[in-house]
Enzyme design. Structure first.
Site, PDB file in Angstrom:
ATOM      1  N   HIS A 276       7.252  -3.869  -2.337  1.00  6.49           N
ATOM      2  CA  HIS A 276       6.477  -3.172  -3.687  1.00  6.49           C
ATOM      3  C   HIS A 276       7.668  -3.782  -4.947  1.00  6.49           C
ATOM      4  CE1 HIS A 276       5.432  -0.796  -7.030  1.00  6.49           C
ATOM      5  NE2 HIS A 276       4.319  -0.565  -6.188  1.00  6.49           N
TER       6      HIS A 276
ATOM      7  N   GLU B  17      -0.672  -2.213   3.261  1.00  2.06           N
ATOM      8  CA  GLU B  17      -0.725  -1.719   1.841  1.00  2.06           C
ATOM      9  C   GLU B  17       0.935  -1.330   1.594  1.00  2.06           C
ATOM     10  OE1 GLU B  17      -2.750  -1.092  -0.745  1.00  2.06           O
ATOM     11  OE2 GLU B  17      -0.834  -0.541  -1.570  1.00  2.06           O
ATOM     12  N   LYS B  18       1.252  -2.020   0.520  1.00  4.43           N
ATOM     13  CA  LYS B  18       2.579  -1.766   0.035  1.00  4.43           C
ATOM     14  C   LYS B  18       2.874  -0.427  -0.568  1.00  4.43           C
ATOM     15  CE  LYS B  18       1.971  -4.187  -4.266  1.00  4.43           C
ATOM     16  NZ  LYS B  18       0.691  -4.888  -4.157  1.00  4.43           N
ATOM     17  N   HIS B  19       1.867   0.378  -0.921  1.00  2.00           N
ATOM     18  CA  HIS B  19       2.261   1.754  -1.592  1.00  2.00           C
ATOM     19  C   HIS B  19       2.491   2.806  -0.650  1.00  2.00           C
ATOM     20  CE1 HIS B  19       0.492  -0.478  -4.967  1.00  2.00           C
ATOM     21  NE2 HIS B  19       1.509   0.316  -5.795  1.00  2.00           N
TER      22      HIS B  19
ATOM     23  N   HIS C  57      -0.088   2.274  -9.972  1.00  2.00           N
ATOM     24  CA  HIS C  57      -1.242   2.367  -8.907  1.00  2.00           C
ATOM     25  C   HIS C  57      -1.343   3.990  -8.434  1.00  2.00           C
ATOM     26  CE1 HIS C  57      -0.367  -1.951  -8.614  1.00  2.00           C
ATOM     27  NE2 HIS C  57      -1.533  -1.894  -8.889  1.00  2.00           N
TER      28      HIS C  57
ATOM     29  N   CYS D 144       3.453   5.437  -7.704  1.00  2.76           N
ATOM     30  CA  CYS D 144       3.712   4.311  -8.522  1.00  2.76           C
ATOM     31  C   CYS D 144       3.268   4.272  -9.983  1.00  2.76           C
ATOM     32  CB  CYS D 144       2.725   3.216  -7.973  1.00  2.76           C
ATOM     33  SG  CYS D 144       2.658   1.657  -8.779  1.00  2.76           S
TER      34      CYS D 144
ATOM     35  N   HIS E 133       6.415  -2.053 -13.245  1.00  2.00           N
ATOM     36  CA  HIS E 133       5.760  -1.707 -12.097  1.00  2.00           C
ATOM     37  C   HIS E 133       6.910  -1.362 -11.159  1.00  2.00           C
ATOM     38  CE1 HIS E 133       2.876  -3.363  -8.666  1.00  2.00           C
ATOM     39  NE2 HIS E 133       3.251  -1.876  -8.910  1.00  2.00           N
TER      40      HIS E 133
HETATM   41 FE   FE2 Z   1       2.472  -0.461  -7.541  1.00  2.00          FE
END
Ligand code: FE2
Length: 131
Positions: free
Chosen positions: A46, A16-18, A119, A116, A52
Site C-alpha cells: 500500500h 487487496e492491499k487494504h 479508500h 486509508c 495516500h
Molecule cells: Fe489506499
C-alpha cells in the site's frame, strides 16, 4: 430504524492491499500473553505518501459467547512525508505495521480494522482457540 451502511470493506489480503493481515498463533493458552502483528500490503504494497496512506489500525477481541467486543489497541500513524516545505518533502514516514501482546481466558475472534485516507475502512478477522 434505518439500516446501517456497510462501514467496512473486506477482501482477500493476498489480492487487496487494504486488508489488514493478522499474524498470531491460532492456539494459545488461557491467561498467557501472546503476540499479534497487524500489517497491510503484505502481498501488494500500500502506498505511504502524504496524499495516500494508512491513518490508523485498531485491534479488537470478541470473546466467544459474550455480547460486547473489546478494543485491544488503537495505533495512529502520523508521519507521511509532510513538512513545512510541502507534501512528501520530509524523509519521515510511519510504516503501517503494529505489534502488541494480549491475554484472554476465552476463545474468540481477533478483528483488525484500518483506515486509508482515500479508500476508507477495511477489516479482517482471525479466530483464536484458547485452552
Ligand atoms: Fe489506499
Amino acid at each position: 430504524m434505518r439500516e446501517f451502511a456497510e462501514l467496512y470493506h473486506t477482501a482477500d489480503w493476498k489480492t487487496e492491499k487494504h486488508v489488514p493481515v493478522i499474524e498470531c498463533a491460532g492456539k494459545v493458552k488461557v491467561g498467557e500473553l501472546f503476540q499479534i502483528k497487524v500489517t497491510l500490503g503484505k502481498e501488494i504494497a500500500h502506498p505511504n505518501t502524504t496524499e495516500h496512506h494508512i491513518r490508523w489500525i485498531s485491534v479488537y477481541f470478541q470473546p466467544e459467547g459474550e455480547k460486547f467486543t473489546y478494543q485491544v489497541g488503537h495505533f495512529e500513524f502520523t508521519a507521511h512525508g509532510e513538512s513545512a516545505e510541502g507534501p512528501d518533502k520530509s524523509s519521515v514516514y510511519t510504516n503501517h505495521e503494529v505489534s502488541l501482546s494480549m491475554k484472554t481466558g476465552k476463545s474468540g475472534v481477533v478483528y483488525a480494522t484500518a483506515l486509508c485516507n482515500i479508500h476508507g475502512l477495511w477489516q479482517s478477522s482471525k479466530e483464536i482457540d484458547v485452552s
